[in-house]
Design an enzyme around this catalytic site. Structure first.
Site: not given
Ligand code: 3PG
Length: 211
Positions: A40, A44, A129
């Site tokens: 994914e 960003r 999600k």
């Molecule tokens: C996302 O956007 O899905 C998260 O930043 C992932 O979360 P994590 O960094 O706690 O795994």
């Protein structure tokens, strides 16, 4: 294989942030080598759309490439044009949903409340999600939401790691977990692709394999 089937098979959706497009192929290859042929790629960074295009073209059928942190319709359109096979948002966006439906592309919206899930269902989406999972009650909240929303499946993301992933995957309605722990920003930036492969392998071993 449909994106949902592929995600169900692999059970982990790495949330990737790419700052430098030249990291794209080595990163994708490191993940595949580690047994996680899904990415994914998040909007960003300025090069997210280019990274999606490069990954989709280079990896072909070997890997399922999607776009994450998609927060508006323009990003969704760009991601799809560049080869993304699924679109993930931190929240639910009707504008994004419309773009995905018009292009017949799977949309995985971020939802944590019954109202948000009902909006997603009304627009034809049932892969949710659950984000940020640890802040919104994790396993017990997903179990509670699974009762009224029996047709939905969940991909909890945010706070999932190698130590707690099996708590999530033990829940029937959870088809996979998302997270960045095996593709940490710092490892990508420092080019530590072998370490990424090792973390992917560790994650797959922890869940007892993905085939
Ligand atoms: C996302 O956007 O899905 C998260 O930043 C992932 O979360 P994590 O960094 O706690 O795994």
């Amino acid at each position: 294989m449909l994106p949902q089937e592929f995600i169900e098979k692999i059970k982990i959706v790495p949330v990737v942030k790419i700052d430098n497009v030249t990291d794209t192929i080595p990163l994708m290859e490191a993940m595949c080598k580690g047994g996680i042929p899904i990415a994914e790629i998040t909007f960003r960074t300025a090069c997210a759309a280019d990274a999606i295009k490069i990954a989709a073209e280079a990896m072909g059928d070997k890997m399922l490439i999607g776009a994450g942190t998609v927060i508006n319709a323009d990003q969704a359109k760009l991601a799809i044009a560049n080869g993304a096979k699924f679109i993930v948002s931190p929240g639910f966006g009707k504008d994004i949903s419309d773009v995905c439906n018009a292009n017949n592309i799977a949309y995985v919206p971020g939802c944590v409340t019954p109202t948000e899930i009902m909006q997603a269902i009304a627009c034809g989406h049932k892969i949710i999600k659950f984000f940020p999972a640890s802040n919104y009650g994790g396993v017990s909240t997903i179990k509670a939401l699974s009762a009224p929303f029996g047709d939905c499946v969940f991909i909890p993301t945010g706070g999932v790691n190698v130590n707690n992933i099996n708590d999530f995957l033990a829940v029937k309605s959870i088809i996979a977990c998302g997270g960045s722990w095996m593709v940490k920003d710092s490892l990508v930036k420092e080019g530590k692709f072998d370490q990424i492969t090792a973390l992917c392998k560790e994650a797959i071993e922890a869940i007892g394999g993905n085939v």
